[in-house]
Design an enzyme around this catalytic site. Structure first.
Site, mmCIF file in Angstrom:
data_model
loop_
_atom_site.group_PDB
_atom_site.id
_atom_site.type_symbol
_atom_site.label_atom_id
_atom_site.label_comp_id
_atom_site.label_asym_id
_atom_site.label_seq_id
_atom_site.Cartn_x
_atom_site.Cartn_y
_atom_site.Cartn_z
ATOM 1 N N ASP A 148 0.819 -1.213 0.000
ATOM 2 C CA ASP A 148 0.000 0.000 0.000
ATOM 3 C C ASP A 148 0.854 1.266 0.000
ATOM 4 O O ASP A 148 0.321 2.366 0.030
ATOM 5 C CB ASP A 148 -0.939 0.009 1.217
ATOM 6 C CG ASP A 148 -2.384 0.244 0.814
ATOM 7 O OD1 ASP A 148 -2.683 0.146 -0.393
ATOM 8 O OD2 ASP A 148 -3.208 0.521 1.704
ATOM 9 N N ASP A 291 -9.658 -6.638 11.576
ATOM 10 C CA ASP A 291 -9.525 -8.064 11.851
ATOM 11 C C ASP A 291 -10.616 -8.552 12.798
ATOM 12 O O ASP A 291 -11.312 -9.522 12.520
ATOM 13 C CB ASP A 291 -8.137 -8.380 12.397
ATOM 14 C CG ASP A 291 -7.635 -7.365 13.410
ATOM 15 O OD1 ASP A 291 -8.432 -6.513 13.859
ATOM 16 O OD2 ASP A 291 -6.444 -7.422 13.770
#
Length: 756
Positions: A148, A291
């Protein structure tokens, strides 16, 4: 309500509780796990009796301020006991782990392995990539480097190893967006996620994929383990005494969640079924703990989840206390954000146990507020004179003491040696102010959702005290000391004996935690760029012209090796006195021939110790090196407390902080020698030459013992064994008796020849 007289039944109660606790404690010492349910039952029963007594009889009524303070304190205690109930339920009956091999599958599925990265250095990222490329698996798997940060050097790294490189133009939703982009550009049946520092073992997929024989299984979660010391272990000089602070959650609480199908996805070391992720729209976005949210949404959708206790990957724990707090702050805020967007109490599809466990996990992050209440409560009385508890000492002894002892033994039973009651107190106090401020800010809407990567693989050179982090602890410590002085000196005789004993002991207990919290803010230098792992392997070293010398590897890192060359009939001390070349060649079992530089040599009675730095390894060599390191039984540290006394840790920290380490000895230890060198000041060629005694010698410098004073920063010309060695700068000087010991750094590296 005023406190009643509890005798004699209260005394009988306390004797029974303490006797049962004692029986459990003695039995657990002989046969661990044999009576842990007895300890848990007694702990819960005594907690119920204690909190009932607190609510009904001990809230002060002296004034409205005393009543408010008492209610706040008892509310905090109720929340704490409620959380201990959750821990007890998860520890009561943990799901039995039954491994499922790959052979259970009719067909081996294809797997996409995502390594998510943003700003991590190549030094952190490359071992993970090498580990992933070396995974042993009979089916097809593809490794994706999901960058990223869109960095050219990361693209080049992926090309070197033959991995797929993925980046994106828009960087929305941080890590979750990065993983969703990978989902859109891959097609494997299963998807594995790894953080940039989480190095997988060769059997990563062999130990996780077999469970997908269950068509309703959404993901398999393995524990996050760490091959370095966290801030508590390192700053408190307690790496051998303490386990990693996260081991309790990863290895004790996660198995407890398994029984209720509430295993938490922790962002790495996980394998998913792609169709399950597709069913919920991919990885959850809009929160900074994608998550935890992703795992909960999969469970709410009716999928099963599996925890595997095997260590199949390990990474780097935050390497200083500031980074650890930054990470925990992100987790705390992310849990609250998740509760706002997907409240586990109202999210359709969750069972009542899943709602309870997830809600408790969110409530846990309020521990900072609770801990500050417990610290401030006795100070309110000792400094302000406002009572927070209305109780006699006799009642405390027969009601609170059995509860406290049962809690300590119950904690031991739940945590199974991974965390003691006292160290839990230390950890929570150390993080309390920062976490409390973050949680309050998040609830008030004062937070930002920007995702911040926890720095990894950072080396530091100097001792650093984190004043900003330590300041709240120092203030609370000062208030605690003042409160004790006020109680026993300034306002002596003002307080009743019972209240004075209760609050002063309470304050002293908090002082222990505050002192340790201040000490952990003293950040030790970390000179190593990569972590070493103890490895035992054969090595053949060609450090001199002629035949290689056989030795043993002592430890390995991704950058180099430390090995021993023992004296023998074919390798004698006189052989080591020959000119030692900077460039050398090693043949390491399991890795092959590698080239590099000798960084230091140290002579011992048994042989030579050598520190060696590798040249850039080929991908094939790097894969073999990582496989050798991760297969070592010493790669991941132990997960139990061993002689972890708080007082010993405090003493080690203070002694370690004041002990001086000469900077020039940190990176290059030397070859011990008794030779003589000659020094001449560089100010003029006519400057006189004088003799000094060599204590040790390396490629980069030497340590000398001189009858004359050598000033730090001065430059000298150095002659060794009749040969001109070049210029050197005095880096440090110490007076020892009538002579001076100094460290000299050569202006250029030189070949190492030991003076006769």
């Amino acid at each position: 309500m005023s406190e009643p007289v509890f005798w004699p039944w209260s005394a009988v109660y306390s004797i029974v509780v303490l006797s049962l606790v004692g029986i459990s404690w003695l039995a657990e010492r002989r046969r661990p796990g044999s009576t842990h349910r007895l300890a848990l039952t007694v702990g819960l029963g005594s907690a119920l009796v204690y909190i009932t007594w607190r609510v009904v009889f001990t809230i002060p009524s002296d004034s409205w301020m005393a009543r408010v303070a008492g209610i706040i304190l008892v509310t905090a205690e109720i929340v704490g006991i409620a959380q201990s109930v959750t821990f007890t339920v998860m520890a009561w009956w943990q799901a039995k782990h039954l491994p499922v091999p790959l052979s259970a599958l009719d067909r081996v599925p294809s797997v996409d392995i995502y390594i998510a990265t943003y700003s991590e250095s190549i030094g952190v990222l490359e071992p993970t990539l090498a580990g992933a490329m070396g995974i042993r698996y009979p089916g097809r798997f593809t490794v994706y480097l999901c960058d990223d940060g869109s960095r050219p050097e990361v693209r080049k790294l992926a090309q070197r190893y033959g991995a797929e490189y993925l980046d994106r133009e828009e960087h929305e939703h941080a890590k979750a967006g990065n993983l969703n982009n990978a989902l859109a550009h891959s097609s494997g049946t299963l998807v594995a996620t790894l953080d940039a520092d989480m190095i997988p073992t060769v059997d990563f997929l062999e130990k996780t994929v077999g469970y997908f024989v269950d068509e309703n299984l959404a993901f398999v979660q393995a524990p996050q383990a760490f091959h370095n010391q966290d801030a508590f272990q390192y700053n408190l000089f307690s790496g051998d005494a303490l386990p990693n602070e996260q081991d309790l959650f990863m290895k004790t609480l996660q198995p407890g969640k398994q029984r209720s199908n509430a295993v938490m996805y922790v962002g790495s070391n996980t394998v998913f079924r792609r169709t399950a992720l597709d069913a919920i729209g991919g990885f959850a976005t809009g929160v900074i703990t994608e998550d935890m949210a992703t795992g909960m949404l999969l469970q709410a959708a009716g999928y099963r989840t599996q925890f595997v206790p095997d260590i199949v990957a390990a990474g780097l724990a935050p390497e200083n206390f500031a980074d650890l707090l930054s990470q925990r702050t992100r987790w705390a805020r992310g849990n609250i954000q998740t509760a706002r967007k997907w409240n586990p109490l109202t999210l359709p599809g969750l069972s009542w146990m899943q709602r309870w466990i997830y809600s408790d996990g969110i409530a846990y992050w309020h521990f900072g507020i609770l801990k500050l209440i417990f610290i401030l409560a006795p100070l309110v009385y000792l400094i302000g004179g406002i009572p927070v508890v209305q109780a006699q000492l006799s009642s405390i002894l027969v009601i609170w003491l059995p509860y406290f002892v049962a809690s300590v033994v119950g904690t031991r039973a739940i945590y199974r040696g991974r965390r003691s009651f006292t160290w839990t107190h230390v950890y929570e106090i150390a993080m309390a102010p920062t976490i409390a401020i973050s949680v309050i800010s998040e609830w008030l809407g004062l937070s930002t959702k920007v995702f911040a990567v926890t720095p990894k693989g950072v080396s530091t050179e100097k001792l650093n005290f984190r004043w900003v982090i330590a300041l709240p602890h120092i203030v609370l410590l000062a208030l605690s000391v003042y409160a004790l002085v006020n109680a026993f000196v300034l306002s002596a005789g003002t307080f009743t004996f019972d209240s004075l004993v209760i609050t002063s002991l309470w304050t002293l207990y908090n002082v222990v935690g505050l002192v340790m919290a201040v000490l952990v803010c003293l950040e030790r230098p970390r000179q190593r760029r990569t972590e070493r792992t103890q490895v035992d392997a054969r090595i053949d070293a060609r450090l001199w012209n002629g035949a290689p010398i056989e030795g043993r590897v002592l430890d390995l890192s991704f950058n180099g090796v430390r090995f021993a060359l023992p004296w023998s009939t074919v390798f004698r001390p006189s052989d080591a006195s020959r000119q030692l070349a900077l460039r050398a060649e090693l043949a390491v079992d399991g890795i092959g021939v590698v080239l590099g530089d000798c960084r230091w040599v140290s002579e011992t009675e048994d042989g030579l110790l050598v520190g060696f730095e590798f040249d850039q390894l080929s991908p094939t060599q790097a894969v073999k090196l990582v496989s050798t390191i991760t297969s070592s039984p010493h790669w991941v540290r132990h997960d139990r407390e061993v002689n972890a006394q708080v007082a010993s840790a405090a003493a080690r920290t203070v002694m370690g902080a004041v002990r001086r380490v000469n900077p020039s000895l940190r990176s290059e230890l030397r070859l011990a020698t008794r030779g003589v060198a000659h020094l001449r000041r560089e100010t003029t060629e006519l400057a006189p030459t004088f003799a000094v005694y060599l204590e040790d010698l390396s490629f980069g410098g030497c340590r000398v013992r001189s009858p004359q004073y050598l000033r730090s920063g001065d430059h000298y010309q150095v002659d060794l064994d009749g040969q001109h060695a070049g210029a050197a700068e005095v880096r440090w000087v110490e007076k020892r008796g009538r002579r001076y010991v100094a460290g000299l750094k050569f202006d250029r590296q030189r070949e190492l020849t030991v003076p006769k």
